[in-house]
Design a protein around this motif. Structure first.
Motif, short mmCIF file in Angstrom:
data_model
loop_
_atom_site.label_atom_id
_atom_site.label_comp_id
_atom_site.label_asym_id
_atom_site.label_seq_id
_atom_site.Cartn_x
_atom_site.Cartn_y
_atom_site.Cartn_z
N PRO A 1 0.81 -1.22 0.00
CA PRO A 1 0.00 0.00 0.00
C PRO A 1 0.85 1.27 0.00
N ASP A 2 2.11 1.19 0.44
CA ASP A 2 2.98 2.38 0.35
C ASP A 2 3.06 2.86 -1.10
N ASP A 3 3.10 1.89 -2.04
CA ASP A 3 3.16 2.26 -3.45
C ASP A 3 1.86 2.95 -3.89
N VAL A 4 0.75 2.52 -3.32
CA VAL A 4 -0.53 3.18 -3.65
C VAL A 4 -0.47 4.62 -3.15
N ARG A 5 0.06 4.78 -1.96
CA ARG A 5 0.10 6.13 -1.35
C ARG A 5 1.02 7.09 -2.11
N LYS A 6 1.91 6.51 -2.93
CA LYS A 6 2.79 7.38 -3.72
C LYS A 6 2.09 7.92 -4.97
N LEU A 7 0.98 7.33 -5.35
CA LEU A 7 0.26 7.78 -6.56
C LEU A 7 -0.49 9.08 -6.26
N SER A 8 -0.73 9.83 -7.33
CA SER A 8 -1.56 11.03 -7.14
C SER A 8 -3.03 10.59 -7.09
N ILE A 9 -3.84 11.42 -6.48
CA ILE A 9 -5.28 11.07 -6.41
C ILE A 9 -5.83 10.89 -7.82
N GLY A 10 -5.33 11.69 -8.74
CA GLY A 10 -5.81 11.61 -10.12
C GLY A 10 -5.52 10.27 -10.79
N GLU A 11 -4.51 9.56 -10.29
CA GLU A 11 -4.18 8.27 -10.91
C GLU A 11 -5.02 7.11 -10.36
#
Ligand SMILES: Cc1ncc(C[n+]2csc(CCOP(=O)(O)OP(=O)(O)O)c2C)c(N)n1
Length: 637
Positions: free
Chosen positions: A11-21
């Motif tokens: 989930p750390d990788d998810v948290r690195k994404l922008s909300i738009g992605e």
């Protein structure tokens, strides 16, 4: 095209994404789940409906330190994929592959093991309480569906949460469906909350307007607050959560990730018990599942283009034979009523419901209530048939014992999915019912060897003035012809299928045909078996049993249940009390929780299929204690 999912390992990788992605991530997850589950089978509709919610939860909360407690766990596929199990997901529900439900042994992101519904609030509250005792800081979030929220246990959890007031977030994932459309007063109340959404907006606006009126604003707001309950009652009948001590927030849209993230951020730091009401669509994004969420609740492999099942044979399932027979019998007997606990389709009661809607009761996921409700009807002269999976009847043990059997009420318990169920695994195998029902006085307990015998047993059960349980396995019958005329089976009478002087195979239910198969192979090798279809677990046919035991050199019992306190134990008790000295070997499930995997494979692994019975019989035949000279390699010489 590069896939976002390829770079998500935690989930750390998810948290690195922008909300738009994130909407793209949701689309990729959706495709991945459809591709995989169309091959493996599984609980697809609930999981598709929870994708955006899952992403938002991992985005906002610091998992695994913050704990997500999934209710039932059938909606957790996106969670599995985002938490390091993308590759493993391809072996979802396969033997040796990952489970279809959250499992602590599988991942630190799975906070609690599940499979049965309505446990998440109690478990999450327990974690929240433990966190306080330890003086630690983390969030605990229960994610529960509207169907699962209807169960008593969920209310017991909420009631206590409101009492101890620990920080706890409950996300109500409301798709207005259980497996079938939801039932009950709370369900309609939730629907009215959704349609009363306007009320919440109205309240906020009113507050701002009143407080801003110079001079009288504050007192006007106080008056309005006093009358709020009145207004609220008008617009939102769902005061229940507030009354239970929860701060109710919502309803919010469950497929708009950006808004969901905002909502979750807003509630993240609120104190006390919070309930966030999220509206989702079951099967979201896959048309066949959106159109038929009941079918796609839990499916076998299917063609992802058409949504049609990959394999189908015309052989009827036990479930279908039960449903059809009950419907037929109900035509002649107006006292028959049918009860299910949220499992109309699973237990084969759709036809009964269509034909006798006034005598059909789906009480929601409320197994305990189902049984005592049946008991009440029985006291008034009705003959209730309560169809509940073996594993879920565990929930109603006291109701079966105290409310039904102690009063000797004529209720028929239909235990579908008794035995090894396959890919749903340990939470769903029905491997304990013989052990938990056998000790209860007044109960007659049967298991048919095939689908035809099931019809006769149901007919027999409905002739009784006592409680009767019938257990049968998941899946197809043996394709035997179905008799038109139904007969009463004499209580406690076993069926001797064949006689042989060497070994008796005393089998029950699904193990009778495998015992016959094994006996044929053994006969070709000179080992002659008596094969008995016990038909009854209780009362046992003591006379036949003792007589046969006297006339063979060894006896083998076979059951698809745990051995502890099981069917074999019943046979041993009987033989012991009659002073029998025949060597007995009991085949069944040892003292373990059986893993997930194909039924056929697991039956073979635990030695209760034809091969297993054959090998055990052969070993026994060559055991010197049974009177064989092993050098001669012929059984019983
Ligand atoms: C004690 C118990 N009874 C029955 C079931 C079977 N079951 C699994 S999911 C489900 C429906 C749950 O509905 P809901 O919580 O609304 O979730 P949804 O599938 O709609 O997302 C049922 C009845 C179960 N898992 N546990």
């Amino acid at each position: 095209m590069t896939m976002l999912l390829d770079n998500i390992h935690t989930p750390d990788d998810v948290r690195k994404l922008s909300i738009g992605e994130l909407p793209q991530l949701a689309q990729e997850l959706r495709r991945f789940i459809i591709d995989t589950v169309s091959q493996t089978g599984g609980h697809i509709a609930a999981s598709l409906g929870a994708i955006e919610l899952t992403i938002a939860l991992h985005y906002v909360f610091n998992t695994p330190k913050d704990k997500l407690v999934w209710d039932v766990g059938h909606q957790s596929y996106a969670h599995k994929i985002l938490t390091g199990r993308k590759e493993a997901f391809k072996n979802l529900r396969q033997h040796g592959g990952i489970s279809g439900f959250p499992k602590r042994e599988e991942s630190p992101y799975d906070a609690f093991n599940v499979g049965h519904s309505s446990t998440s609030i109690s478990a999450a509250l327990g974690m929240a309480q433990a966190r306080c005792l330890k003086g630690e800081q983390y969030k605990v979030i229960s994610i529960i569906g509207d169907g699962s929220l209807m169960a008593g246990m969920a209310f017991e959890g909420m009631n206590y949460a409101g009492h101890i007031k620990k920080d706890l977030i409950v996300i109500l994932n409301d798709n207005e469906m259980s497996i079938s459309p939801n039932v009950g007063a709370l369900s309609s109340s939730l629907s009215r909350i959704i349609s009363g959404h306007a009320y919440n907006k109205f309240r906020e606006e009113l507050k701002t307007i009143l407080q801003n009126i110079p001079g009288i604003g504050k007192s006007a707001y106080r008056v309005a607050r006093h009358s709020e309950d009145f207004f609220k009652g008008l617009f939102v009948p769902g005061l229940l959560f507030d009354e239970l001590g929860f701060r109710y927030i919502g309803p919010v849209l469950g497929h708009k990730i950006e808004l969901l993230i905002q909502d979750l951020k807003n509630i993240k730091n609120l104190n006390g018990p919070i309930l966030l009401h999220v509206i989702t669509k079951k099967g979201k994004g896959y048309e066949p599942a959106e159109n038929d969420p009941t079918y796609f609740h839990g499916v076998g492999p299917f063609n992802k283009e058409t949504g049609k099942p990959v394999s189908h044979t015309s052989t009827a399932t036990y479930t279908e034979v039960f449903g059809n027979t009950l419907t037929k019998l109900a035509e002649e007997n107006p006292k028959i009523v049918a009860i299910t606990a949220g499992m109309t389709t699973g237990t084969g009661l759709e036809r009964f419901e269509q034909n006798f809607s006034d005598r059909f009761f789906d009480v929601g996921i409320a197994e305990q209530h189902a049984i005592t409700f049946a008991a009440g009807m029985a006291t008034e002269g009705y003959h209730p048939v309560a169809a509940i999976y073996s594993t879920f009847l565990q929930r109603s043990y006291d109701q079966v014992l105290h409310d039904v059997c102690m009063q000797d009420l004529p209720i028929v318990f239909i235990l579908d999915r008794a035995g090894i169920v396959g890919e749903d695994g340990p939470t769903h195998h029905g491997l304990f019912d013989i052990s938990y029902l056998r000790p209860i006085p007044n109960l007659i307990f049967m298991a048919p060897k095939d689908e035809n015998e099931l019809q006769h047993m149901l007919y027999t059960a409905l002739q009784q003035s006592h409680p009767v349980a019938i257990r049968y396995p998941r899946g197809k019958g043996f394709g035997v012809p179905l008799d038109q005329k139904l007969n009463t089976i004499a209580t406690g009478q076993a069926e001797i299928i064949k006689q042989g002087e060497h070994i008796a195979l005393w089998a029950i239910g699904s193990t009778v045909y495998p015992a016959i198969d094994a006996s044929e192979r053994l006969a070709s090798e000179g080992i002659h078996c008596t094969v008995v279809n016990s038909r009854f677990i209780k009362p046992l046919d003591d006379e036949t049993l003792v007589h046969i035991a006297k006339n063979v050199k060894a006896l083998i019992t076979v059951e698809e249940n745990v051995l502890q306190a099981g069917f074999g134990t019943a046979v041993l008790e009987t033989l012991h009390s009659h002073g029998s000295v025949v060597p007995v070997c009991c085949l069944g499930i040892p003292d373990v929780f059986v893993e997930h995997g194909p039924q056929k494979m697991l039956r073979a692994k635990y030695g209760i299929d034809a091969d297993g019975i054959y090998s055990t019989a052969k070993k026994i035949a060559h055991d010197s204690r049974v009177g064989i000279d092993p050098k001669k390699n012929t059984a019983f010489g």
